[in-house]
Design an enzyme around this catalytic site. Structure first.
Site, PDB file in Angstrom:
ATOM      1  N   TRP A   1     -30.610   2.948  91.697  1.00  0.00           N
ATOM      2  CA  TRP A   1     -30.013   1.680  92.034  1.00  0.00           C
ATOM      3  C   TRP A   1     -31.315   0.878  92.711  1.00  0.00           C
ATOM      4  CZ3 TRP A   1     -31.343   2.004  97.003  1.00  0.00           C
ATOM      5  CH2 TRP A   1     -31.454   3.377  97.616  1.00  0.00           C
ATOM      6  N   ASN A   2     -32.309   1.250  92.934  1.00  0.00           N
ATOM      7  CA  ASN A   2     -33.260   0.644  93.958  1.00  0.00           C
ATOM      8  C   ASN A   2     -34.042  -0.581  93.560  1.00  0.00           C
ATOM      9  OD1 ASN A   2     -34.867   2.502  92.837  1.00  0.00           O
ATOM     10  ND2 ASN A   2     -36.335   2.322  94.330  1.00  0.00           N
TER      11      ASN A   2
ATOM     12  N   ASP B   1     -27.210   2.907  87.500  1.00  0.00           N
ATOM     13  CA  ASP B   1     -26.470   3.312  88.541  1.00  0.00           C
ATOM     14  C   ASP B   1     -25.416   2.328  88.603  1.00  0.00           C
ATOM     15  OD1 ASP B   1     -27.023   5.216  91.299  1.00  0.00           O
ATOM     16  OD2 ASP B   1     -25.350   3.600  91.536  1.00  0.00           O
TER      17      ASP B   1
ATOM     18  N   SER C   1     -34.255  10.950  92.224  1.00  0.00           N
ATOM     19  CA  SER C   1     -34.631  11.898  93.251  1.00  0.00           C
ATOM     20  C   SER C   1     -35.233  13.026  92.585  1.00  0.00           C
ATOM     21  CB  SER C   1     -33.459  12.441  94.054  1.00  0.00           C
ATOM     22  OG  SER C   1     -32.350  12.970  93.364  1.00  0.00           O
TER      23      SER C   1
ATOM     24  N   GLU D   1     -39.681  10.088  86.913  1.00  0.00           N
ATOM     25  CA  GLU D   1     -40.346   9.518  88.053  1.00  0.00           C
ATOM     26  C   GLU D   1     -39.450   9.929  89.327  1.00  0.00           C
ATOM     27  OE1 GLU D   1     -42.786   7.464  87.309  1.00  0.00           O
ATOM     28  OE2 GLU D   1     -42.823   7.525  85.202  1.00  0.00           O
ATOM     29  N   LEU D   2     -40.131  10.293  90.278  1.00  0.00           N
ATOM     30  CA  LEU D   2     -39.181  10.971  91.311  1.00  0.00           C
ATOM     31  C   LEU D   2     -39.761  10.437  92.667  1.00  0.00           C
ATOM     32  CD1 LEU D   2     -39.458  14.528  89.767  1.00  0.00           C
ATOM     33  CD2 LEU D   2     -37.581  12.867  89.484  1.00  0.00           C
TER      34      LEU D   2
HETATM   35  P1  NAP Z   1     -30.524  10.274  92.086  1.00  0.00           P
HETATM   36  O1  NAP Z   1     -29.187  10.440  92.936  1.00  0.00           O
HETATM   37  O2  NAP Z   1     -31.235  11.198  91.568  1.00  0.00           O
HETATM   38  O3  NAP Z   1     -29.879   9.251  90.954  1.00  0.00           O
HETATM   39  C1  NAP Z   1     -30.571   8.583  89.796  1.00  0.00           C
HETATM   40  C2  NAP Z   1     -29.840   8.293  88.722  1.00  0.00           C
HETATM   41  O4  NAP Z   1     -29.477   9.631  87.965  1.00  0.00           O
HETATM   42  C3  NAP Z   1     -28.531   7.604  88.996  1.00  0.00           C
HETATM   43  O5  NAP Z   1     -28.130   6.643  88.015  1.00  0.00           O
HETATM   44  C4  NAP Z   1     -27.520   8.736  88.928  1.00  0.00           C
HETATM   45  O6  NAP Z   1     -26.124   8.375  88.688  1.00  0.00           O
HETATM   46  C5  NAP Z   1     -28.065   9.723  87.791  1.00  0.00           C
HETATM   47  N1  NAP Z   1     -27.657  11.063  87.617  1.00  0.00           N
HETATM   48  C6  NAP Z   1     -27.481  11.924  88.775  1.00  0.00           C
HETATM   49  N2  NAP Z   1     -27.032  13.080  88.232  1.00  0.00           N
HETATM   50  C7  NAP Z   1     -26.902  12.995  87.126  1.00  0.00           C
HETATM   51  C8  NAP Z   1     -26.741  13.922  85.906  1.00  0.00           C
HETATM   52  N3  NAP Z   1     -26.265  15.326  86.328  1.00  0.00           N
HETATM   53  N4  NAP Z   1     -26.714  13.637  84.712  1.00  0.00           N
HETATM   54  C9  NAP Z   1     -27.253  12.162  84.385  1.00  0.00           C
HETATM   55  N5  NAP Z   1     -27.441  11.489  85.562  1.00  0.00           N
HETATM   56  C10 NAP Z   1     -27.315  11.733  86.602  1.00  0.00           C
HETATM   57  O7  NAP Z   1     -31.465   9.242  92.865  1.00  0.00           O
HETATM   58  P2  NAP Z   1     -30.929   7.920  93.622  1.00  0.00           P
HETATM   59  O8  NAP Z   1     -30.664   8.233  95.033  1.00  0.00           O
HETATM   60  O9  NAP Z   1     -30.252   7.048  92.832  1.00  0.00           O
HETATM   61  O10 NAP Z   1     -32.526   7.042  93.533  1.00  0.00           O
HETATM   62  C11 NAP Z   1     -33.422   7.421  94.692  1.00  0.00           C
HETATM   63  C12 NAP Z   1     -34.419   8.414  94.437  1.00  0.00           C
HETATM   64  O11 NAP Z   1     -35.173   7.722  93.206  1.00  0.00           O
HETATM   65  C13 NAP Z   1     -35.444   8.273  95.353  1.00  0.00           C
HETATM   66  O12 NAP Z   1     -35.737   9.668  95.610  1.00  0.00           O
HETATM   67  C14 NAP Z   1     -36.659   7.590  94.971  1.00  0.00           C
HETATM   68  O13 NAP Z   1     -37.925   7.999  95.465  1.00  0.00           O
HETATM   69  C15 NAP Z   1     -36.663   7.889  93.414  1.00  0.00           C
HETATM   70  N6  NAP Z   1     -37.279   6.781  92.706  1.00  0.00           N
HETATM   71  C16 NAP Z   1     -38.234   6.929  91.857  1.00  0.00           C
HETATM   72  C17 NAP Z   1     -38.979   6.020  91.216  1.00  0.00           C
HETATM   73  C18 NAP Z   1     -40.265   6.299  90.696  1.00  0.00           C
HETATM   74  O14 NAP Z   1     -40.868   5.591  89.975  1.00  0.00           O
HETATM   75  N7  NAP Z   1     -40.917   7.390  90.948  1.00  0.00           N
HETATM   76  C19 NAP Z   1     -38.384   4.732  91.301  1.00  0.00           C
HETATM   77  C20 NAP Z   1     -37.343   4.630  91.976  1.00  0.00           C
HETATM   78  C21 NAP Z   1     -36.671   5.448  92.687  1.00  0.00           C
HETATM   79  P3  NAP Z   1     -24.739   8.867  89.664  1.00  0.00           P
HETATM   80  O15 NAP Z   1     -25.407   9.037  91.130  1.00  0.00           O
HETATM   81  O16 NAP Z   1     -24.040   7.833  89.575  1.00  0.00           O
HETATM   82  O17 NAP Z   1     -24.360  10.159  89.125  1.00  0.00           O
END
Ligand code: NAP
Length: 533
Positions: free
Chosen positions: A173-174, A199, A249, A270-271
């Site tokens: 979402w960010n 998201d 994440s 990308e985490l």
């Molecule tokens: P997240 O909880 O891992 O969720 C990311 C995406 O994955 C959401 O759309 C989420 O949707 C989905 N998701 C979760 N479980 C899933 C599953 N079992 N199957 C399919 N999709 C699933 O991360 P977040 O809290 O949204 O984002 C923040 C994190 O992203 C931070 O750690 C940040 O550092 C990282 N990030 C990294 C980058 C990069 O380029 N390295 C860029 C941006 C953000 P739902 O929650 O609806 O399930």
């Protein structure tokens, strides 16, 4: 299929009660672009600035997601048959549309993610830069490549790049517009079709870009957007695609990677990060302090490449901390759809809880709050002050865990080698920043940092904006890269073709193997000495 709830029906409707926002009917129009939603109950979205409803979004069933993949598979053949230059033209047209129509996207990003308008503009520029880069350079990167064959003149050798097929993109979402563009556009250019799950919180931004891409000439079935929680539609998203591009994440990325690998399907991850900034003794303190504000508090620190640890040399530490605190305290917090504020709000109650917990824990363990350190419900339900900590002990959660909010810890050092070691002493390796008046020295220190991107005299924007450079994480910050040639070629299957003429690569009939191997040995020695082979 979808509907919206006007905040106050007696007045012109706004999105989520945010003054100046577009009418709710526009949110409904965008939500209607999402696939499915016939059977599951829709969900209501809240604007972080106000806590009021922004839109209701359809939620796809797993069956509807699988059907979307089927349609995408059918559409892929026709899309891949189009010349790459034609696909590139769609991206270049999209670039112009994004810049022309940015005002609406700025509103949407602010409303959905709670960002300041300037931070939202970062997403417009990243989207336009990515569309322009791949629109211009993509065809060259994908072009068939001639390679010197094993036997000069007799072996004609080359490499082709075929699309993978249907790519599944899962986005957080960010950075809803920028990350959508960075991950979806190169996949499309390579001749794939895409099924994306953004998201829910920030789905309208992705749907907006989808609308523009279709206006730029993309067939709608080539990119389909499905909405729903990962826990409900996640199985289809890891089982159907020919490649998965996940951003989110580290724990979720690891879980999904295990399942995707079972199918021997490729993926990029990308985490998260815990990104360090090193301020060398010769740094310009004033510039470093201004740079730290942008590096730590852009998008309220909800940025994967955001700086959360600063190492500053003893000789300038006091001056730096004072200047950094002064600039931080001058930031204007607010939730208006204009350029009048510097920092917006956190995006969800979960984020507010996580950020508060990190700061409270550090404080309880003896850390000093130099500035900030509290929520600001007087401004809006999810606002939190930009926060600088010093004296953070290693036992505090904020020391090593990603906070993903406007919180930074400042540490002192007396020896640069020690600072490099401490910066590298983390499970993450996403981004880093080095400040020095000596660019060459900065580059040398950068090369010693174990991070996928390092910015000298910038926090993150220099590498982030240079789309020709790959971006991604070492260690637990990811697998693979986005942007640059790597960010395009990952969406392709490489195929090598060699045409052998005249002579086979075996002894001539009747030739004793010893003579053949002697001739080959001599030939290899000669070829190895030829330039450009
Ligand atoms: P997240 O909880 O891992 O969720 C990311 C995406 O994955 C959401 O759309 C989420 O949707 C989905 N998701 C979760 N479980 C899933 C599953 N079992 N199957 C399919 N999709 C699933 O991360 P977040 O809290 O949204 O984002 C923040 C994190 O992203 C931070 O750690 C940040 O550092 C990282 N990030 C990294 C980058 C990069 O380029 N390295 C860029 C941006 C953000 P739902 O929650 O609806 O399930």
């Amino acid at each position: 299929m979808t509907s919206t709830t006007p905040v106050n029906p007696s007045r012109p409707a706004t999105i989520g009660g945010v003054p100046g926002a577009p009418r709710t009917s526009r949110a409904a129009e965008l939500a209607d672009r999402a696939v499915g939603g016939l059977h599951n109950a829709p969900i209501e979205l809240k604007a972080p600035f106000t806590g009021l409803t922004t839109a209701t979004l359809p939620q796809a069933t797993e069956h509807e997601v699988r059907a979307a993949f089927e349609r995408a598979r059918e559409a892929q053949r026709a899309w891949a048959r189009r010349p790459v230059r034609e696909r590139a033209r769609v991206l270049r047209h999209l670039h112009d549309l994004v810049l022309d129509k940015q005002a609406e996207a700025l509103d949407l990003i602010q409303i959905e993610a709670g960002k300041s308008r300037l931070d939202a503009f970062d997403e417009i520029s990243a989207t336009a830069l990515v569309a322009a880069y791949y629109g211009k350079h993509g065809p060259g990167i994908l072009a068939p490549r001639r390679v010197a064959g094993v036997l000069p003149l007799l072996t004609k050798a080359g490499q082709l790049h075929h699309p993978k097929g249907v790519v599944g993109v899962i986005s957080p979402w960010n950075y809803p517009l920028a990350l959508t563009a960075m991950d979806v556009l190169p996949a499309l250019l390579a001749g794939n079709t895409v099924v994306q799950k953004p998201d829910n919180q920030t789905a309208l931004s992705a749907l907006w870009l989808h609308e523009l891409a279709c206006a730029a000439g993309l067939p709608p079935q080539a990119w389909q957007i499905v909405l729903g929680r990962g826990s409900q539609i996640g199985d289809a998203l890891v089982e159907e695609p020919d490649y998965v591009c996940f951003t989110g994440s580290t724990p979720t990325g690891k879980r999904l990677a295990g399942r995707i690998a079972q199918r021997l399907t490729g993926y990029s991850l990308e985490l998260g990060g815990k990104n360090p900034m090193l301020v060398l003794p010769d740094a310009d303190v004033s510039k470093a302090a201004a740079g730290a504000v942008a590096a730590c508090f852009s998008s309220a620190g909800q940025l994967c490449v955001s700086v959360e640890r600063i190492y500053v040399h003893d000789s300038i530490a006091e001056e730096f901390i004072a200047a950094f605190a002064r600039r931080t305290e001058a930031l204007r917090l607010g939730g208006t759809l204009d350029y009048g504020t510097d920092m917006g709000s956190l995006t969800s109650t979960g984020q507010l809880r996580a950020v508060s917990a990190h700061v409270d824990d550090a404080r309880a363990q003896g850390a000093t709050v130099v500035t900030g350190g509290k929520a600001r419900p007087d401004i809006g339900p999810l606002f939190y002050e930009p926060t600088i900590l010093t004296g953070v002990p290693e036992t505090a959660r904020v020391f090593a865990e990603e906070t993903f909010g406007p919180v930074v810890s400042v540490y002192r050092y007396s020896n640069v080698d020690d600072a490099v070691e401490r910066a590298n002493d983390t499970e993450f390796g996403l981004n880093a920043s080095v400040w020095s008046r000596d660019g060459k020295r900065g580059w040398e220190i950068a090369a010693r940092l174990r991070a996928g991107t390092v910015n000298v005299n910038e926090g993150y924007a220099a590498t982030f904006g240079t789309v020709g450079l790959p971006m991604g994480g070492m260690k637990e910050s990811g697998v693979g890269r986005r942007n640059g040639a790597e960010g395009l070629l990952k969406y392709t299957e490489s195929q090598s073709i060699a045409v052998q003429r005249g002579m086979r690569l075996r002894p001539f009939p009747g030739m004793p193997p010893r003579i053949w191997t002697t001739l080959m040995t001599l030939g290899m020695r000669l070829l190895a000495r030829l330039p450009r082979r």
